[in-house]
Design a protein around this motif. Structure first.
Motif, PDB file in Angstrom:
ATOM      1  N   PRO A 197      -5.282  -1.862   8.648  1.00 25.55           N
ATOM      2  CA  PRO A 197      -4.010  -1.781   9.378  1.00 25.55           C
ATOM      3  C   PRO A 197      -3.073  -0.770   8.724  1.00 25.55           C
ATOM      4  O   PRO A 197      -3.100  -0.586   7.504  1.00 25.55           O
ATOM      5  N   PHE A 198      -2.251  -0.117   9.563  1.00 28.59           N
ATOM      6  CA  PHE A 198      -1.262   0.828   9.033  1.00 28.59           C
ATOM      7  C   PHE A 198      -0.320   0.087   8.099  1.00 28.59           C
ATOM      8  O   PHE A 198       0.165  -0.995   8.393  1.00 28.59           O
ATOM      9  N   ASN A 199      -0.054   0.705   6.945  1.00 32.39           N
ATOM     10  CA  ASN A 199       0.805   0.064   5.965  1.00 32.39           C
ATOM     11  C   ASN A 199       1.346   1.144   5.026  1.00 32.39           C
ATOM     12  O   ASN A 199       0.569   1.890   4.418  1.00 32.39           O
ATOM     13  N   GLY A 200       2.668   1.245   4.950  1.00 32.99           N
ATOM     14  CA  GLY A 200       3.300   2.256   4.092  1.00 32.99           C
ATOM     15  C   GLY A 200       2.908   2.095   2.630  1.00 32.99           C
ATOM     16  O   GLY A 200       3.035   3.029   1.828  1.00 32.99           O
ATOM     17  N   GLU A 201       2.421   0.923   2.290  1.00 29.71           N
ATOM     18  CA  GLU A 201       2.028   0.594   0.927  1.00 29.71           C
ATOM     19  C   GLU A 201       0.981   1.576   0.370  1.00 29.71           C
ATOM     20  O   GLU A 201       0.953   1.877  -0.830  1.00 29.71           O
ATOM     21  N   PHE A 202       0.115   2.094   1.263  1.00 28.98           N
ATOM     22  CA  PHE A 202      -0.979   2.957   0.796  1.00 28.98           C
ATOM     23  C   PHE A 202      -0.465   4.194   0.059  1.00 28.98           C
ATOM     24  O   PHE A 202      -1.051   4.624  -0.931  1.00 28.98           O
ATOM     25  N   ASN A 203       0.644   4.756   0.563  1.00 25.73           N
ATOM     26  CA  ASN A 203       1.226   5.918  -0.118  1.00 25.73           C
ATOM     27  C   ASN A 203       1.681   5.558  -1.519  1.00 25.73           C
ATOM     28  O   ASN A 203       1.497   6.323  -2.466  1.00 25.73           O
ATOM     29  N   ASN A 204       2.300   4.372  -1.632  1.00 30.24           N
ATOM     30  CA  ASN A 204       2.790   3.950  -2.953  1.00 30.24           C
ATOM     31  C   ASN A 204       1.654   3.792  -3.942  1.00 30.24           C
ATOM     32  O   ASN A 204       1.780   4.123  -5.122  1.00 30.24           O
ATOM     33  N   ILE A 205       0.518   3.277  -3.433  1.00 26.93           N
ATOM     34  CA  ILE A 205      -0.636   3.080  -4.328  1.00 26.93           C
ATOM     35  C   ILE A 205      -1.070   4.442  -4.874  1.00 26.93           C
ATOM     36  O   ILE A 205      -1.308   4.598  -6.079  1.00 26.93           O
ATOM     37  N   LEU A 206      -1.151   5.430  -3.987  1.00 29.87           N
ATOM     38  CA  LEU A 206      -1.572   6.763  -4.430  1.00 29.87           C
ATOM     39  C   LEU A 206      -0.537   7.390  -5.359  1.00 29.87           C
ATOM     40  O   LEU A 206      -0.886   8.052  -6.331  1.00 29.87           O
ATOM     41  N   ASN A 207       0.747   7.153  -5.058  1.00 29.90           N
ATOM     42  CA  ASN A 207       1.801   7.688  -5.929  1.00 29.90           C
ATOM     43  C   ASN A 207       1.684   7.142  -7.346  1.00 29.90           C
ATOM     44  O   ASN A 207       2.067   7.799  -8.308  1.00 29.90           O
ATOM     45  N   LYS A 208       1.158   5.917  -7.441  1.00 34.92           N
ATOM     46  CA  LYS A 208       0.980   5.320  -8.778  1.00 34.92           C
ATOM     47  C   LYS A 208      -0.343   5.751  -9.399  1.00 34.92           C
ATOM     48  O   LYS A 208      -0.791   5.185 -10.393  1.00 34.92           O
ATOM     49  N   GLU A 209      -1.020   6.727  -8.743  1.00 36.79           N
ATOM     50  CA  GLU A 209      -2.315   7.234  -9.212  1.00 36.79           C
ATOM     51  C   GLU A 209      -3.336   6.112  -9.342  1.00 36.79           C
ATOM     52  O   GLU A 209      -4.079   6.022 -10.314  1.00 36.79           O
ATOM     53  N   MET A 210      -3.328   5.235  -8.354  1.00 37.48           N
ATOM     54  CA  MET A 210      -4.291   4.133  -8.347  1.00 37.48           C
ATOM     55  C   MET A 210      -5.243   4.271  -7.165  1.00 37.48           C
ATOM     56  O   MET A 210      -4.925   4.889  -6.157  1.00 37.48           O
ATOM     57  N   PHE A 211      -6.425   3.672  -7.326  1.00 39.11           N
ATOM     58  CA  PHE A 211      -7.361   3.595  -6.203  1.00 39.11           C
ATOM     59  C   PHE A 211      -6.841   2.521  -5.233  1.00 39.11           C
ATOM     60  O   PHE A 211      -6.312   1.506  -5.675  1.00 39.11           O
ATOM     61  N   TRP A 212      -7.070   2.738  -3.944  1.00 43.64           N
ATOM     62  CA  TRP A 212      -6.645   1.722  -2.977  1.00 43.64           C
ATOM     63  C   TRP A 212      -7.240   0.365  -3.324  1.00 43.64           C
ATOM     64  O   TRP A 212      -6.612  -0.667  -3.165  1.00 43.64           O
ATOM     65  N   ILE A 213      -8.468   0.396  -3.793  1.00 41.91           N
ATOM     66  CA  ILE A 213      -9.176  -0.861  -4.041  1.00 41.91           C
ATOM     67  C   ILE A 213      -8.603  -1.614  -5.241  1.00 41.91           C
ATOM     68  O   ILE A 213      -8.896  -2.795  -5.453  1.00 41.91           O
ATOM     69  N   ASP A 214      -7.753  -0.934  -6.041  1.00 41.66           N
ATOM     70  CA  ASP A 214      -7.122  -1.596  -7.188  1.00 41.66           C
ATOM     71  C   ASP A 214      -5.698  -2.052  -6.862  1.00 41.66           C
ATOM     72  O   ASP A 214      -4.936  -2.427  -7.759  1.00 41.66           O
ATOM     73  N   SER A 215      -5.341  -2.018  -5.582  1.00 40.67           N
ATOM     74  CA  SER A 215      -3.977  -2.381  -5.196  1.00 40.67           C
ATOM     75  C   SER A 215      -3.608  -3.790  -5.670  1.00 40.67           C
ATOM     76  O   SER A 215      -4.438  -4.697  -5.704  1.00 40.67           O
ATOM     77  N   GLU A 216      -2.305  -3.926  -6.024  1.00 44.91           N
ATOM     78  CA  GLU A 216      -1.825  -5.266  -6.428  1.00 44.91           C
ATOM     79  C   GLU A 216      -1.732  -6.179  -5.207  1.00 44.91           C
ATOM     80  O   GLU A 216      -1.672  -7.400  -5.346  1.00 44.91           O
ATOM     81  N   ASN A 217      -1.695  -5.574  -4.041  1.00 48.63           N
ATOM     82  CA  ASN A 217      -1.630  -6.341  -2.791  1.00 48.63           C
ATOM     83  C   ASN A 217      -3.037  -6.873  -2.465  1.00 48.63           C
ATOM     84  O   ASN A 217      -3.939  -6.110  -2.144  1.00 48.63           O
ATOM     85  N   SER A 218      -3.179  -8.204  -2.578  1.00 45.23           N
ATOM     86  CA  SER A 218      -4.535  -8.769  -2.466  1.00 45.23           C
ATOM     87  C   SER A 218      -5.103  -8.607  -1.054  1.00 45.23           C
ATOM     88  O   SER A 218      -6.313  -8.512  -0.876  1.00 45.23           O
ATOM     89  N   GLU A 219      -4.209  -8.534  -0.049  1.00 49.06           N
ATOM     90  CA  GLU A 219      -4.703  -8.374   1.321  1.00 49.06           C
ATOM     91  C   GLU A 219      -5.410  -7.019   1.460  1.00 49.06           C
ATOM     92  O   GLU A 219      -6.513  -6.929   1.996  1.00 49.06           O
ATOM     93  N   ILE A 220      -4.753  -5.977   0.942  1.00 50.62           N
ATOM     94  CA  ILE A 220      -5.333  -4.629   0.995  1.00 50.62           C
ATOM     95  C   ILE A 220      -6.641  -4.601   0.196  1.00 50.62           C
ATOM     96  O   ILE A 220      -7.665  -4.094   0.657  1.00 50.62           O
ATOM     97  N   ARG A 221      -6.581  -5.155  -0.999  1.00 54.34           N
ATOM     98  CA  ARG A 221      -7.737  -5.123  -1.908  1.00 54.34           C
ATOM     99  C   ARG A 221      -8.928  -5.849  -1.280  1.00 54.34           C
ATOM    100  O   ARG A 221     -10.034  -5.310  -1.203  1.00 54.34           O
TER     101      ARG A 221
END
Lengths: 296, 109
Positions: free
Chosen positions: A256-280
Motif C-alpha cells: 500500500p502507498f505509504n509516505g513512510e517508505f521515503n523516511n526509511i530510505l532517508n534513514k539509509e535503511m532497507f525497507w525490510i528493516d523498517s521499524e513499522n512491523s506492518e511494512i516489515r
C-alpha cells in the motif's frame, strides 16, 4: 543458480528498493547485479567497497590529426551530427567529442588520412563487497553516455562469473533492471528464471508495466507481480488485478502507498528493516511467496 | 543442411542469441564444423539481435538452435525458412546436437 530480475518499465516504481530488500532477505546465498547503469544507486544503501573496477569502452570517438589536415572541409559536409567545425580565424578544423556519434563517415571521406579514432570510454564497472557481506556487480556511466545492451550484458556476465566462484549452486542472482523496455532491459532480463514485475499503481506505472509484460511474453519468461503504491485509486487497483488475471500473472504481494517508505530510505535503511512491523511483515510475506513460487 | 548454434567459446552454448561471441555451424551432409566469429555483432552497443539474425539469413542457415530470440530477431527470422529450436540452458554444442538428432528439442517457431 536462480536468476531473478525485478523490472517495472516506469522508473521510480520501486525496483531498486524492493530488489535490495529481497537481497537482504535472501542474504549471503545471493549476489546483486545492478543493471540500471544510467542511475546506479544500489551502492548507496549497500555502502559497497569496490574490490575491482575496470573501464568500459564502447564505440569510437574521432579526432583530427592536425599535422595531416589541410582544412579542406570535406569532413564538415559529410558529418550528420554537426560535430565538425572550422575556426573562423585560424581555419583549423576540430571535432567536438560531445557531438561525435562515432559513425566514421569523416574518416572515410578524408583524402589526407587526417582523422584518427580512439575507443570511447563510457564509464566503469565494479565488483564490490557490501555492508551485508554480499557481493554486488554494477556499473556507472559517464554523464552523457547512453546505457546499452552491451554494457548490461557485460555486467550480467561478470555477475554470473562471480556467482559461480562464490555462491553455492542453489543460490540467487538478483538483477535490478533498468527502466524502459529497450535494449538495456532486454539484456538484463533475457534468459532469467523469473521476472518479478513491479507495477506502480498509477496510470503511467500500469501503462509501462503492460509493456514489460509484452517483452516477457516474447521472451517466454515466467513472471510474478507485485503491486506497489496501491490504494491511490480504487478503480485503477481493480483494473490492474483484472489485467493480471487475464494474463495469468501470479500476484505475490501488494504494497500500500505509504509516505513512510521515503523516511526509511532517508534513514539509509532497507525497507525490510523498517521499524513499522506492518511494512516489515508485508515484505517478508511477499518475499516468502516469491521463494515458494521458485522453489516449489 | 546447415545447423547454427550460438556459442560462448565454441564448446558451450551461449546464454543470449545476439550477444553470442561465436556461432557453430554444423553441416549435416559432411559432418563438418565451422566456427563463425560473431564478435562484430555481439560487441555492438545496439542492434546485436538484428545483426546476428541477418548473419543467419546471409549464411543460409536451415536450422537454428538458440536461447529464446528477442522480438526483432524473431521478426526477421520468422519470415524466413529457418526452423528455430530452443537450446537448453548451460549445455554444450555437442549435447544440443545430440538432442536435435533425437528429436527432443522444443520448437520456438
Amino acid at each position: 543458480m536462480i536468476q531473478i530480475a525485478f523490472a517495472s518499465g516506469k522508473g521510480g516504481a520501486g525496483k531498486t528498493s524492493i530488489s535490495l530488500s529481497f537481497h537482504k532477505y535472501i542474504g549471503e546465498k545471493s549476489i546483486l547485479i545492478d543493471t540500471d547503469v544510467d542511475a546506479a544507486d544500489a551502492f548507496l544503501l549497500l555502502e559497497s567497497q569496490n574490490l575491482e573496477s575496470k573501464p568500459f569502452v564502447s564505440g569510437w570517438k574521432y579526432r583530427i590529426l592536425e599535422k595531416n589536415c589541410v582544412s579542406c572541409g570535406k569532413c564538415i559536409s559529410i558529418c550528420s551530427f554537426g560535430a565538425i567545425k572550422r575556426d573562423k580565424n585560424s581555419q583549423n578544423i576540430t571535432i567536438n567529442p560531445l557531438f561525435c556519434e562515432g559513425c566514421g563517415a569523416c574518416e572515410d571521406v578524408c583524402p589526407f588520412d587526417a582523422i584518427t579514432k580512439k575507443e570511447n570510454y563510457c564509464g566503469d564497472y565494479f565488483i564490490s563487497s557490501t555492508k551485508i557481506n554480499t557481493t554486488m556487480v554494477y556499473a556507472r556511466l559517464t554523464p552523457g553516455e547512453d546505457n546499452s545492451g552491451k554494457l548490461v550484458h557485460l555486467v550480467r556476465k561478470k555477475g554470473i562469473e562471480i556467482f559461480k566462484k562464490l555462491i553455492q549452486p542453489n543460490g540467487y542472482i538478483i538483477i535490478d533492471s533498468p527502466p524502459g523496455i529497450g535494449c538495456p532491459l532486454m539484456a538484463a532480463i533475457s534468459g532469467v528464471n523469473y521476472l518479478v514485475l513491479i507495477i506502480e499503481a498509477t496510470e503511467s506505472g500500469f501503462h509501462d508495466a503492460k509493456r514489460v509484460v509484452e517483452v516477457a511474453k516474447q521472451l517466454k519468461l515466467p513472471t510474478l507481480s507485485i503491486i506497489n503504491k496501491s490504494g491511490l485509486s480504487e478503480s485503477l487497483d481493480s483494473e490492474i488485478l483484472l489485467f493480471l488475471k487475464e494474463f495469468n500473472i501470479p500476484l505475490v504481494g501488494v504494497i500500500p502507498f505509504n509516505g513512510e517508505f521515503n523516511n526509511i530510505l532517508n534513514k539509509e535503511m532497507f525497507w525490510i528493516d523498517s521499524e513499522n512491523s506492518e511494512i516489515r511483515n508485508n515484505l517478508i510475506s511477499i518475499f516468502s511467496n516469491i521463494v515458494n513460487y521458485i522453489e516449489k | 543442411m546447415r545447423i547454427a548454434i550460438p556459442s560462448e567459446d565454441k564448446i558451450l552454448t551461449a546464454s543470449h542469441f545476439g550477444r553470442a561471441p561465436w556461432f557453430v555451424f554444423f553441416e549435416t551432409e559432411t559432418k563438418e564444423y565451422k566456427y563463425i566469429d560473431n564478435s562484430s555483432h555481439s560487441d555492438s552497443s545496439h542492434g546485436a539481435g538484428v545483426n546476428t539474425a541477418s548473419l543467419m539469413l546471409e549464411s543460409e542457415v536451415d536450422t537454428l538452435i538458440s536461447p529464446i530470440l528477442g522480438p526483432k530477431a524473431t521478426d526477421l527470422i520468422k519470415n524466413s525458412s529457418i526452423k528455430v529450436y530452443k537450446a537448453p540452458e548451460n549445455s554444450t554444442v555437442e549435447e544440443v546436437l545430440t538432442l536435435y538428432f533425437k528429436n527432443s528439442l522444443e520448437i520456438q517457431f
